[in-house]
Design a protein around this motif. Structure first.
Motif, mmCIF file in Angstrom:
data_model
loop_
_atom_site.group_PDB
_atom_site.id
_atom_site.type_symbol
_atom_site.label_atom_id
_atom_site.label_comp_id
_atom_site.label_asym_id
_atom_site.label_seq_id
_atom_site.Cartn_x
_atom_site.Cartn_y
_atom_site.Cartn_z
ATOM 1 N N ALA A 85 32.316 38.560 60.940
ATOM 2 C CA ALA A 85 33.370 38.164 61.885
ATOM 3 C C ALA A 85 34.128 39.388 62.406
ATOM 4 O O ALA A 85 35.370 39.404 62.456
ATOM 5 N N GLU A 86 33.364 40.430 62.766
ATOM 6 C CA GLU A 86 33.895 41.684 63.352
ATOM 7 C C GLU A 86 34.657 42.569 62.367
ATOM 8 O O GLU A 86 35.131 43.640 62.744
ATOM 9 N N LYS A 87 34.738 42.172 61.116
ATOM 10 C CA LYS A 87 35.450 43.014 60.140
ATOM 11 C C LYS A 87 34.475 43.794 59.255
ATOM 12 O O LYS A 87 33.302 43.456 59.173
ATOM 13 N N TYR A 88 35.010 44.785 58.595
ATOM 14 C CA TYR A 88 34.325 45.594 57.565
ATOM 15 C C TYR A 88 33.325 46.621 58.105
ATOM 16 O O TYR A 88 32.644 47.282 57.340
ATOM 17 N N ARG A 89 33.225 46.763 59.433
ATOM 18 C CA ARG A 89 32.266 47.728 59.986
ATOM 19 C C ARG A 89 32.586 49.158 59.558
ATOM 20 O O ARG A 89 31.716 50.009 59.508
ATOM 21 N N ASN A 90 33.870 49.425 59.290
ATOM 22 C CA ASN A 90 34.309 50.790 59.004
ATOM 23 C C ASN A 90 34.157 51.203 57.543
ATOM 24 O O ASN A 90 34.469 52.331 57.194
ATOM 25 N N PHE A 91 33.673 50.313 56.680
ATOM 26 C CA PHE A 91 33.403 50.750 55.303
ATOM 27 C C PHE A 91 32.385 51.888 55.331
ATOM 28 O O PHE A 91 31.360 51.786 56.017
ATOM 29 N N PRO A 92 32.624 52.962 54.558
ATOM 30 C CA PRO A 92 31.669 54.081 54.567
ATOM 31 C C PRO A 92 30.430 53.804 53.719
ATOM 32 O O PRO A 92 29.521 54.621 53.676
ATOM 33 N N TYR A 93 30.398 52.662 53.046
ATOM 34 C CA TYR A 93 29.259 52.285 52.200
ATOM 35 C C TYR A 93 28.686 50.952 52.693
ATOM 36 O O TYR A 93 29.292 50.275 53.532
ATOM 37 N N VAL A 94 27.531 50.575 52.153
ATOM 38 C CA VAL A 94 26.918 49.273 52.443
ATOM 39 C C VAL A 94 27.148 48.387 51.224
ATOM 40 O O VAL A 94 26.875 48.802 50.091
ATOM 41 N N ALA A 95 27.678 47.181 51.473
ATOM 42 C CA ALA A 95 28.057 46.321 50.354
ATOM 43 C C ALA A 95 27.649 44.882 50.604
ATOM 44 O O ALA A 95 27.476 44.453 51.745
ATOM 45 N N ALA A 96 27.517 44.130 49.502
ATOM 46 C CA ALA A 96 27.348 42.680 49.603
ATOM 47 C C ALA A 96 28.742 42.065 49.592
ATOM 48 O O ALA A 96 29.615 42.476 48.825
ATOM 49 N N LEU A 97 28.919 41.091 50.474
ATOM 50 C CA LEU A 97 30.211 40.433 50.600
ATOM 51 C C LEU A 97 30.302 39.310 49.557
ATOM 52 O O LEU A 97 29.303 38.663 49.238
ATOM 53 N N LYS A 98 31.512 39.063 49.069
ATOM 54 C CA LYS A 98 31.708 37.928 48.154
ATOM 55 C C LYS A 98 31.420 36.623 48.887
ATOM 56 O O LYS A 98 31.873 36.437 50.015
ATOM 57 N N GLU A 99 30.720 35.713 48.218
ATOM 58 C CA GLU A 99 30.385 34.422 48.861
ATOM 59 C C GLU A 99 31.628 33.693 49.382
ATOM 60 O O GLU A 99 31.593 33.110 50.456
ATOM 61 N N GLU A 100 32.698 33.753 48.618
ATOM 62 C CA GLU A 100 33.878 32.975 49.042
ATOM 63 C C GLU A 100 34.461 33.482 50.363
ATOM 64 O O GLU A 100 35.157 32.760 51.050
ATOM 65 N N VAL A 101 34.133 34.713 50.736
ATOM 66 C CA VAL A 101 34.646 35.242 52.006
ATOM 67 C C VAL A 101 33.927 34.593 53.187
ATOM 68 O O VAL A 101 34.554 34.206 54.170
ATOM 69 N N TYR A 102 32.605 34.469 53.098
ATOM 70 C CA TYR A 102 31.895 33.917 54.270
ATOM 71 C C TYR A 102 31.599 32.428 54.147
ATOM 72 O O TYR A 102 31.137 31.814 55.096
ATOM 73 N N LYS A 103 31.888 31.851 53.010
ATOM 74 C CA LYS A 103 31.693 30.397 52.900
ATOM 75 C C LYS A 103 32.964 29.609 53.183
ATOM 76 O O LYS A 103 32.920 28.433 53.414
ATOM 77 N N GLN A 104 34.099 30.326 53.215
ATOM 78 C CA GLN A 104 35.333 29.605 53.547
ATOM 79 C C GLN A 104 35.355 29.348 55.051
ATOM 80 O O GLN A 104 34.741 30.067 55.813
ATOM 81 N N SER A 105 36.109 28.306 55.477
ATOM 82 C CA SER A 105 36.108 28.042 56.918
ATOM 83 C C SER A 105 37.439 28.405 57.548
ATOM 84 O O SER A 105 38.303 28.957 56.915
#
Ligand code: IMP
Ligand code: MG
Length: 182
Positions: free
Chosen positions: A162-182
């Motif tokens: 959702a347009e966020k987190y692009r600026n992290f200097p690393y590659v990460a897996a997102l917590k499920e609760e972040v993208y499963k919430q509405s």
């Protein structure tokens, strides 16, 4: 580490090292070509990878950008890709290197490579930072690959949720609760 992150998969140091290797390999592969090499970044996900990688290619390249949006991701191979921003220059007779953040279903890149070949490019190759092979349903030949990642939602180093987190200097897996919430 950001609170939305489940796990850092690839550190910024590992990315830096791999991007340098890819740049060296690409430099070596194109150094004897007499064609113009156009490095094409796919916005917005590839922006950070493109800026780092292009500096590691020790050749007189030109750069261009495209933006696409794909539909029907969750459905099957009839998905449609729409060009939102096209290239500024003709690709006829040129060597093209498409720079992508991640290959997932493969829809975006299979469409783009076909479309650019039809415009008369001399060659079309793909470099992607990440590959998520488990979700592939369109055949894509990846010429240069940074890292393979598991079937999780990935963010950082250009990749967003959702347009966020692009600026992290690393590659990460997102917590499920972040993208499963509405
Ligand atoms: P494909 O057409 O299914 O291969 O999708 C490729 C595009 O989907 C990428 O360029 C990304 O923008 C996006 N994408 C696929 N998987 C992820 C992910 O795990 N995180 C963030 N974006 C993703
Ligand atoms: Mg993308």
């Amino acid at each position: 580490m950001d609170n939305a992150v489940k796990k850092v998969l690839i550190s910024s140091e590992e990315i830096r090292k791999r991007v340098e290797e890819l740049g060296n390999q690409i430099t070596e592969d194109y150094k004897d070509s007499d064609k113009e090499l156009v490095v094409i970044g796919i916005l917005k996900g590839a922006a950070i990878f493109m800026s780092e990688l292009s500096q590691r290619i020790k050749l007189p390249i030109t750069m261009d950008f495209m933006a696409v949006s794909s539909y029907g991701k969750s459905s099957i191979s009839t998905g449609e890709v729409r060009i939102i921003k096209d290239l500024d220059f003709s690709v006829e007779g040129k060597d093209l290197l498409i720079v992508e953040d991640i290959v997932d279903t493969g829809l975006t890149l299979s469409y783009l490579t076909d479309s650019l070949k039809k415009r008369g490019a001399n060659s079309v190759k793909i470099v992607t930072l990440l590959d998520k092979p488990e979700r592939r349903n369109m055949k894509v030949h990846i010429d240069y690959l940074g890292f393979e990642v598991p079937d999780e939602f990935i963010v950082g180093y250009g990749l967003d949720y959702a347009e966020k987190y692009r600026n992290f200097p690393y590659v990460a897996a997102l917590k499920e609760e972040v993208y499963k919430q509405s």
